[in-house]
Design a protein around this motif. Structure first.
Motif, mmCIF file in Angstrom:
data_model
loop_
_atom_site.group_PDB
_atom_site.id
_atom_site.type_symbol
_atom_site.label_atom_id
_atom_site.label_comp_id
_atom_site.label_asym_id
_atom_site.label_seq_id
_atom_site.Cartn_x
_atom_site.Cartn_y
_atom_site.Cartn_z
ATOM 1 N N GLN A 111 0.838 -1.182 0.000
ATOM 2 C CA GLN A 111 0.000 0.000 0.000
ATOM 3 C C GLN A 111 0.880 1.241 0.000
ATOM 4 O O GLN A 111 1.905 1.291 0.665
ATOM 5 C CB GLN A 111 -0.845 -0.038 1.278
ATOM 6 N N SER A 154 -5.683 7.259 -5.428
ATOM 7 C CA SER A 154 -6.308 6.209 -4.640
ATOM 8 C C SER A 154 -5.543 5.899 -3.365
ATOM 9 O O SER A 154 -6.107 5.426 -2.406
ATOM 10 C CB SER A 154 -6.438 4.941 -5.465
ATOM 11 N N LEU A 155 -4.222 6.171 -3.364
ATOM 12 C CA LEU A 155 -3.394 5.765 -2.232
ATOM 13 C C LEU A 155 -3.714 4.331 -1.833
ATOM 14 O O LEU A 155 -3.866 4.007 -0.673
ATOM 15 C CB LEU A 155 -3.601 6.701 -1.021
ATOM 16 N N GLY A 156 -3.824 3.484 -2.853
ATOM 17 C CA GLY A 156 -4.122 2.089 -2.584
ATOM 18 C C GLY A 156 -2.881 1.236 -2.785
ATOM 19 O O GLY A 156 -1.766 1.672 -2.510
ATOM 20 N N TYR A 157 -3.076 0.025 -3.280
ATOM 21 C CA TYR A 157 -1.976 -0.899 -3.463
ATOM 22 C C TYR A 157 -1.315 -0.702 -4.827
ATOM 23 O O TYR A 157 -1.966 -0.372 -5.803
ATOM 24 C CB TYR A 157 -2.480 -2.341 -3.350
ATOM 25 N N ARG B 22 -4.551 -5.418 10.461
ATOM 26 C CA ARG B 22 -5.333 -5.177 9.249
ATOM 27 C C ARG B 22 -6.368 -6.263 9.125
ATOM 28 O O ARG B 22 -6.065 -7.435 9.360
ATOM 29 C CB ARG B 22 -4.449 -5.325 8.003
ATOM 30 N N GLU B 61 -10.454 -2.901 3.351
ATOM 31 C CA GLU B 61 -9.394 -3.332 4.252
ATOM 32 C C GLU B 61 -9.294 -2.258 5.323
ATOM 33 O O GLU B 61 -9.109 -1.081 5.000
ATOM 34 C CB GLU B 61 -8.050 -3.481 3.533
ATOM 35 N N ILE B 63 -7.488 -0.787 8.722
ATOM 36 C CA ILE B 63 -6.336 -0.814 9.625
ATOM 37 C C ILE B 63 -6.808 -0.179 10.908
ATOM 38 O O ILE B 63 -7.360 0.929 10.895
ATOM 39 C CB ILE B 63 -5.180 -0.003 9.042
ATOM 40 N N LYS B 76 -7.758 3.811 9.361
ATOM 41 C CA LYS B 76 -8.125 4.115 7.988
ATOM 42 C C LYS B 76 -8.617 2.877 7.272
ATOM 43 O O LYS B 76 -8.442 1.749 7.742
ATOM 44 C CB LYS B 76 -6.973 4.763 7.235
ATOM 45 N N ILE B 78 -9.254 1.076 3.233
ATOM 46 C CA ILE B 78 -9.000 1.088 1.791
ATOM 47 C C ILE B 78 -10.164 0.373 1.126
ATOM 48 O O ILE B 78 -10.526 -0.733 1.527
ATOM 49 C CB ILE B 78 -7.705 0.319 1.459
#
Lengths: 308, 109
Positions: A111, A154-157, B22, B61, B63, B76, B78
């Motif tokens: 991430q 997105s600041l995702g994976y 997580r 997901e 955390i 946070k 996702i």
């Protein structure tokens, strides 16, 4: 007896990305470059599998002393961030090893916590649950395949391809490719690939001929059993099979009561919390195993044995 | 390097009380400031939402910090969309908790 039962508990995982990572010739194994998520990596972006002259500094392919090039140097090793820190560096050189095997070129899925844009490189701060690390993506290495703008949103994976570097005592990743994840199962594909590859390099190929039995820990037995034979069944089925493997029975097999007690003892969390859920999950798993031909009933419906 | 957030499911919450973890969760019901979610092993827990509770979903997901075995305080989230196979996720989490793998994932078998 043959009334259709409503399935509760662990459904069968959909096998969307099973590919034959363990080919028949160990010398030609190329972890990390097969599978449905790698199709985009070979277009444009520097042809990393063959390229020796990328300005991003892939490292010299010629080994000092002119020795033969090892097959694994051109292969991508899938890793998690904790393993990047665990890798050992041969003193002075930029060659890294883990469990005795080279981990020069790696791929990571993590991430993005933060992106810092500098003149020469973008610096991504990455977190995959096992640790945090920075990945530097040099300006020259960027190509039209990289979608930094999308990542920012997105600041995702993301998936990173690159190599391990140490600078002023601090370890980071030199990234040649940074690509946002579009399929949200890809991180889980990656975590499983990391684990499978790690086990391969620790213990040899699965179903391994010639691996001394003593090398396997008790905990590996159920992992191997599930991986090699019934990889599309769930962890409860794996734990039941492990119980049979670790507790050989006579021709009458085991009583379901003992099987369930054994599973609860070795894998306490696998059946969940309350008594009802436990019984349902266990019963479903036993059904699955019987239907798949792994187990058969012996004296009566309470006794099962393993099909050899 | 310091902050490790192992992936867990509902059955394992009690081993991580007070720690950051997580979880992959399916949103069942949102009652701000909390939500009920279902984790990868089918167990349900309560999540105390953080101020940015634009989580997306139905899969996310999260955390957060484990408060007790049924409750997580979210930091946070996702958005994971709708194409998550929870059986595979759970199997992955269980594999990460095997003794041989726990050193790589900072998990407690």
């Amino acid at each position: 007896m043959a009334e259709p039962k409503e399935r509760v508990g662990t459904p069968e995982p959909k096998v969307a990305f099973r590919h034959n990572t363990f080919g028949s010739d160990p010398a030609r194994m190329s972890f990390g470059s097969q599978g449905p998520y790698y199709q985009n990596l070979n277009s444009g972006g520097g042809g990393f599998v063959q390229g020796n002259n990328s300005p991003a500094g892939f490292g010299s392919q010629a080994t000092p002393g002119g020795g033969e090039r090892k097959a694994t140097n051109t292969n991508l090793r899938p890793l998690n961030i904790a393993q990047v820190y665990l890798a050992e560096q041969a003193s002075g050189s930029e060659e890294y090893t883990l469990d005795g095997h080279p981990v020069t070129h790696i791929t990571i899925v993590a991430q993005v916590l933060n992106i810092a844009t500098q003149t020469t490189a973008d610096v991504y701060k990455l977190d995959d649950g096992s640790g945090e690390i920075e990945a530097r993506h040099w300006v020259e290495a960027r190509s039209s395949d990289d979608m930094d703008a999308d990542i920012e949103d997105s600041l995702g994976y993301v998936r990173i391809v690159g190599s391990i570097r140490t600078y002023q005592g601090k370890r980071h990743i030199n990234a040649t490719i940074v690509r946002p994840i579009t399929d949200n199962m890809e991180p889980f594909f990656h975590f499983n690939e990391v684990m499978a590859t790690t086990m391969y390099y620790k213990n040899g190929p699965p179903g391994g001929a010639g691996i001394p039995a003593g090398k396997y820990l008790a905990g590996n037995t159920s992992t191997r059993a599930v991986a090699e034979e019934y990889s599309n069944l769930g962890p409860v089925e794996g734990a039941i099979l492990a119980y049979f493997r670790n507790n050989p029975s006579g021709p009458d097999g085991h009583h379901v009561k003992h099987i369930m007690e054994g599973v609860v003892r070795t894998s306490p969390h696998i059946l969940g919390g309350d008594r009802n859920t436990q019984s349902q999950l266990f019963a479903t798993a036993m059904d699955n195993l019987s239907e798949n031909g792994a187990l058969y009933s012996t004296l009566d419906e309470q006794h099962y044995a393993l099909c050899q | 390097m310091d902050m490790k957030t192992p992936r867990i499911n509902a059955g394992r919450m009690s081993r991580y009380i007070g720690e950051r973890v997580r979880v992959v969760a399916k949103i069942v019901k949102v009652n701000a400031p909390t939500a009920m979610v279902e984790l990868s092993d089918g167990g349900q827990i309560e999540v105390k939402l953080s101020s940015d509770s634009h989580m997306g979903g139905p899969y996310v997901e999260i955390i957060g910090q484990v408060e007790n075995e049924k409750s997580l305080k979210m930091f946070k989230a996702i958005n994971l969309g709708d194409n998550i196979d929870m059986a595979v996720v759970n199997h992955t989490i269980e594999l990460m908790h095997t003794p041989v793998m726990s050193q790589y994932w900072s998990t407690k078998p």
